[in-house]
Design an enzyme around this catalytic site. Structure first.
Site, short mmCIF file in Angstrom:
data_model
loop_
_atom_site.label_atom_id
_atom_site.label_comp_id
_atom_site.label_asym_id
_atom_site.label_seq_id
_atom_site.Cartn_x
_atom_site.Cartn_y
_atom_site.Cartn_z
CD GLU A 57 3.54 40.98 -69.87
OE1 GLU A 57 3.52 42.23 -69.77
OE2 GLU A 57 2.75 40.36 -70.60
CB CYS A 109 0.72 42.77 -76.80
SG CYS A 109 1.15 44.00 -75.57
#
Length: 174
Positions: free
Chosen positions: A139, A96
């Site tokens: 997401e 991430c």
């Protein structure tokens, strides 16, 4: 276009539950373009608006083609997403942009079907599997204030917290 600052864990901003997008205007288009530029410059494949401090239910995903290049025309701009169907289960090694340098296996649905709007407020439906399905789930989690590290087992979470402390200590001494 402008590069935006990516917010890093453990910032409380990342825990914000994003609000629905209601204005599909030139400002929104600029934000999406800036997000894309930021994601590419950061060598990411996905970015949620909250990661750049915008508490809006929008995200972008741009998977590289077989040549390893991310083409702008392949970029998915997903606004106000909703899961319609999910199926299967798979483990995928995730990272991430808000948790740089840490990668770990996370369990995800193998297939997803979502409904969303594009930058022009048109409603679309997308079926995805494998990496695209994983990226969409990752997401959308951001839009709900959830990070991939929240999905780790207790043991893996402790390992992550230890590595994070060591990294922060190292950065202070540089």
């Amino acid at each position: 276009m402008a590069l935006l600052e990516i917010i890093h864990y453990p910032s409380k901003i990342l825990r914000t539950i994003s609000k629905e997008v209601v204005s599909f205007d030139s400002k929104l288009h600029q934000q999406l373009d800036d997000m894309h530029e930021t994601m590419i410059a950061s060598e990411g494949i996905g970015l949620a608006a909250i990661q750049v401090g915008l508490p809006l239910r929008m995200l972008i995903i741009n998977l590289p083609q077989e040549d390893g290049v991310q083409h702008k025309e392949d970029c998915l701009e997903i606004i106000n997403p909703k899961f319609i169907e999910t199926g299967g289960s798979m483990m995928y090694r995730e990272g991430c942009l808000s948790v740089p340098g840490f990668y770990e296996e996370v369990e995800r649905f193998e297939k997803v079907k979502i409904e969303y709007q594009n930058r022009f407020a048109e409603v679309k439906v997308l079926e995805a599997s494998e990496l695209l399905a994983v990226a969409i789930q990752h997401e959308i989690d951001h839009l709900n204030g959830v990070l991939f590290v929240d999905k780790l087992s207790i043991l893996k979470r402790k390992k992550f917290e230890k590595e994070l402390k060591e990294l922060q200590k190292k950065q202070k001494h540089e």
